[in-house]
Write a protein that holds these residues in place. Structure first.
Motif, short mmCIF file in Angstrom:
data_model
loop_
_atom_site.label_atom_id
_atom_site.label_comp_id
_atom_site.label_asym_id
_atom_site.label_seq_id
_atom_site.Cartn_x
_atom_site.Cartn_y
_atom_site.Cartn_z
N ASN A 1 42.47 43.29 47.90
CA ASN A 1 40.85 43.43 47.89
C ASN A 1 40.81 45.09 47.44
OD1 ASN A 1 40.44 40.83 48.32
ND2 ASN A 1 40.20 40.69 50.54
N GLN A 2 41.54 45.73 47.95
CA GLN A 2 41.08 47.39 48.10
C GLN A 2 41.40 48.08 46.68
OE1 GLN A 2 43.33 50.02 50.43
NE2 GLN A 2 42.31 51.05 51.46
N LYS A 3 42.18 47.07 45.72
CA LYS A 3 42.48 47.26 44.51
C LYS A 3 40.78 47.09 44.26
CE LYS A 3 46.80 47.43 43.18
NZ LYS A 3 48.04 46.42 42.64
N LYS A 4 41.01 46.13 43.98
CA LYS A 4 39.61 45.62 43.30
C LYS A 4 38.22 46.43 43.65
CE LYS A 4 40.46 40.86 43.51
NZ LYS A 4 39.82 39.47 44.42
N GLU A 5 38.48 47.44 44.95
CA GLU A 5 37.54 48.42 45.13
C GLU A 5 37.62 49.48 45.03
OE1 GLU A 5 35.82 49.95 49.92
OE2 GLU A 5 36.43 48.80 49.74
N GLN A 6 38.47 49.75 44.39
CA GLN A 6 39.44 51.16 44.35
C GLN A 6 38.54 51.19 42.06
OE1 GLN A 6 43.17 51.81 45.21
NE2 GLN A 6 42.74 52.82 47.31
N TYR A 7 39.02 49.92 42.02
CA TYR A 7 38.61 50.44 40.48
C TYR A 7 36.91 50.15 40.61
CZ TYR A 7 43.22 49.08 38.56
OH TYR A 7 44.54 49.13 37.88
N HIS A 8 36.18 50.14 41.24
CA HIS A 8 34.71 49.75 41.52
C HIS A 8 34.59 51.18 41.75
CE1 HIS A 8 30.15 48.66 41.23
NE2 HIS A 8 30.62 48.86 42.63
N ASN A 9 35.37 51.51 42.49
CA ASN A 9 34.89 53.51 43.00
C ASN A 9 35.59 54.15 41.41
OD1 ASN A 9 34.16 52.37 45.31
ND2 ASN A 9 36.34 52.81 45.93
#
Length: 695
Positions: free
Chosen positions: A454-462
């Motif tokens: 999930n954090q990886k998805k958030e990082q790509y959004h960032n």
């Protein structure tokens, strides 16, 4: 069958002139019926020819019919039949065996006689398969199948297969989620990998090799059984042969040699077949009129050898290593059975009793050792249950930050190490405990993987957000509208800090682009302002004069007198204001002059650092330059993280000196480095707090 259990038999008549035909007829009648301890008659009508040999042959044929199914011939069939166990491979546990000492030794000898590789099975290193990747598991499986004996690797292969399938199933679930998230229909989902196909191929090879091995083993064991039964029949028939006694004796010795080289037989037949053979060997000696010279030489040789065996068995009762003593005792029993014949009747009961007594002592000592081990195993089980409980407590919590997860990863790793070092547990709960441990660790890993996924998805959004800011900075870096653009640049710098982490591989690259665009703009801004602001030039001249004054000031070297003087210079410097952008190097010169002055004072390092840093903070505040403040903030944050990492690395290095005395110079040096870094960390943090107050 122990020799002491054999019924006493009628001694041969001592009258050498007695009619040989009468004696032969009498002995023939005696051997035509098997001894009661060899064959159990279930009915009075049972015929004399229904001997143990016939019973064993019938049982062997029935077992052969029962096991006659062909093994799987395709990878799919091999994998589907994986849970089926070959009967030949089943080993009796200590709980299955009788508690009687002689019975236990007999069972052990029978077991080893069937499977000569039994001693090699435990020589293969058992690795931590749970911690291995799927690739490493496949490589390990391939190595075992290619290099080790197939009968020795079953436990290893089963565990590798369980771990690989568990990891692959997790991967399948992830791919299934992605497939459904993208709008796919579950009935269309299928997932496989080259690694999975490679694993299936290697596992199929293993099943084929194992099936072939046990098929051949069963065939060889049954053939050897037939050979031994034939030898017994020939041995029985010797008393019926009318030939020269020398020829008969030579035939008998030939049968003994053939018996020794006949090979292994099924373990469940071993003791019964040997008892039958031994019974007829004794009949041959006791009921036939052999040449006394041959018989006495054999008896004497057998007695000497058996007395040596008894002597060694009695020595083994003092052996501290009970397992070693028991293994050698097995060898002695096998020698007693396989290599040596009977002795004179008057010695049989006595020497067997001595051997049995030594056997019982070793057995009792071994059982006592096992009882002590069981007590320790129970304590180990309590430790492992406690460790599993601690891991479960960690696994049941959902952590919401990277730092928390990193801390828990270290804690679980430490608990895993404790689990492996806790020692063995009782055999009947070993598999259950191991599975419970693995499932608990796997639950933790699933939660951890889900968080980082999930954090990886958030990082790509960032990343997308920061790329937008980079685009704005690059589009406005050459703007001539300084008033509007400066506010915009400050805003996007503030927004940048609020966005959060991006993938590591992109972090430095986009930061350099963003920083370059902002620096380019603010360099142009400051260059323009420097030309317009004469006050900054005047401040430069004043600071230059103050710097010269500081350099020429003679300090007394006394802290109470000199410290106020230095502080006065710092306060004057702070109130002089900003200098032109291209003259800012003077700040560094002033700091060097302060360093030189502070070096003459006996002051705490932290206090000195912070006094000097006050000057820099004032300069940042006076500049009203958000870029400079941001750069300083970034610099200090980076230094804090680097210092923390160095402290962790040094503390980890101490683990290599766990068994080294603290007085060791290397250990002392590591401790000193850790303390120095911790002091520096406090300074970095205090500096960062002062910079934060500027926002």
């Amino acid at each position: 069958m122990s020799e002491k259990e054999k019924p006493s038999e009628e001694k041969l008549p001592k009258n050498e002139d007695q009619n040989l035909e009468q004696k032969a007829e009498k002995e023939q009648k005696e051997v035509s019926q098997p001894a009661e301890h060899i064959v159990e008659q279930t009915s009075e009508e049972k015929k004399p020819e229904d001997t143990i040999e016939n019973a064993m042959v019938d049982e062997a044929k029935a077992t052969e019919d029962k096991k006659n199914a062909e093994p799987a011939t395709t990878p799919e069939a091999a994998l589907e039949s994986d849970d089926e166990e070959e009967e030949d491979e089943e080993k009796p546990t200590s709980q299955d065996r009788p508690k009687d000492a002689q019975s236990e030794v007999d069972d052990a000898v029978a077991e080893d006689s069937e499977d000569e590789s039994a001693g090699e099975r435990h020589g293969i290193e058992k690795k931590d398969y749970h911690a291995m990747s799927k690739e490493a598991l496949v490589d390990e499986l391939e190595k075992l199948v290619k290099k080790e004996k197939v009968q020795a690797i079953k436990e290893h292969v089963d565990e590798i297969r369980a771990e690989f399938n568990a990891k692959f199933d997790e991967e399948v679930e992830e791919k299934k989620e992605e497939f459904l998230h993208e709008g796919g229909n579950i009935i269309d989902f299928h997932y496989s990998t080259p690694l999975k196909k490679r694993f299936n191929s290697i596992y199929f090879d293993y099943k084929e090799k194992r099936n072939n091995y046990y098929r051949q083993l069963k065939q060889d064991l049954n053939q050897n059984l037939e050979k031994r039964l034939e030898i017994i029949e020939e041995l029985k028939s010797l008393i019926d042969v009318e030939e020269n006694i020398n020829t008969t004796y030579k035939h008998f010795k030939d049968l003994q040699d053939r018996w020794k080289t006949a090979g292994a037989i099924p373990r469940d037949k071993y003791n019964t077949v040997w008892n039958t053979y031994h019974h007829h060997v004794e009949n041959f000696y006791d009921f036939l009129h052999l040449n006394r010279e041959f018989r006495d030489l054999d008896f004497k040789h057998n007695l000497e050898q058996k007395l040596k065996i008894i002597s060694r068995a009695e020595e083994l009762t003092q052996e501290p290593d009970t397992n070693r003593a028991f293994r050698e005792l097995q060898m002695l029993h096998k020698m007693w059975k396989e290599d040596l014949g009977p002795v004179e009747k008057e010695f049989r009961e006595d020497i067997w009793q001595k051997f049995s007594d030594a056997t019982k002592k070793i057995h009792d000592k071994r059982q006592e050792h096992f009882a002590q081990l069981e007590q320790q195993y129970e304590k180990n089980l309590e430790k492992k249950e406690e460790i599993i409980g601690k891991i479960k407590e960690i696994a049941d919590v959902n952590y919401n930050s990277h730092s928390q997860w990193q801390q828990k990863i270290k804690e679980v790793e430490a608990l895993r190490e404790q689990f492996f070092n806790a020692g063995k547990v009782p055999r009947h709960v070993n598999e259950q405990t191991w599975q419970k441990f693995k499932e608990t660790v796997r639950t933790f890993n699933r939660n951890k993987n889900a968080f980082y996924k999930n954090q990886k998805k958030e990082q790509y959004h960032n990343l997308e957000k920061k790329l937008e800011l980079v685009k704005i900075a690059e589009e406005n870096k050459d703007s001539e509208d300084f008033k509007a653009t400066t506010a915009l640049m400050k805003k996007i710098q503030s927004d940048w800090k609020k966005i959060g982490h991006v993938p590591r591989k992109d972090s430095d690259k986009i930061w350099k682009r963003f920083k370059a665009a902002c620096n380019h703009y603010f360099d142009r801004l400051h260059a323009t302002r420097s030309e317009e602001n004469k006050e900054e030039s005047e401040a430069f001249e004043q600071k230059k004069a103050l710097l010269d004054k500081l350099k020429n000031t003679e300090l007394t070297g006394e802290r109470k007198k000199d410290l106020p003087t230095i502080k006065q210079f710092i306060e004057e410097w702070k109130h002089l204001g900003r200098v032109p952008y291209n003259k800012r190097y003077i700040e560094g010169k002033f700091n060097k002059a302060l360093d030189h002055a502070f070096d003459k004072l006996d002051m705490d390092k932290k206090q000195t650092e912070m006094l000097k840093y006050e000057n820099k903070v004032q300069a940042l505040e006076d500049s009203d330059d958000t870029r400079k403040i941001n750069n300083e903030h970034y610099f200090l944050s980076k230094k804090i993280e680097e210092t923390k990492a160095e402290i962790i690395q040094l503390e980890n290095n101490l683990q290599f000196f766990a068994h080294v005395d603290d007085s060791n110079p290397l250990v002392q040096e590591v401790h000193k480095n850790i303390e120095d870094h911790k002091e520096q960390l406090k300074i970095w943090k205090e500096k960062l707090e002062k910079v934060k107050n500027l926002y």
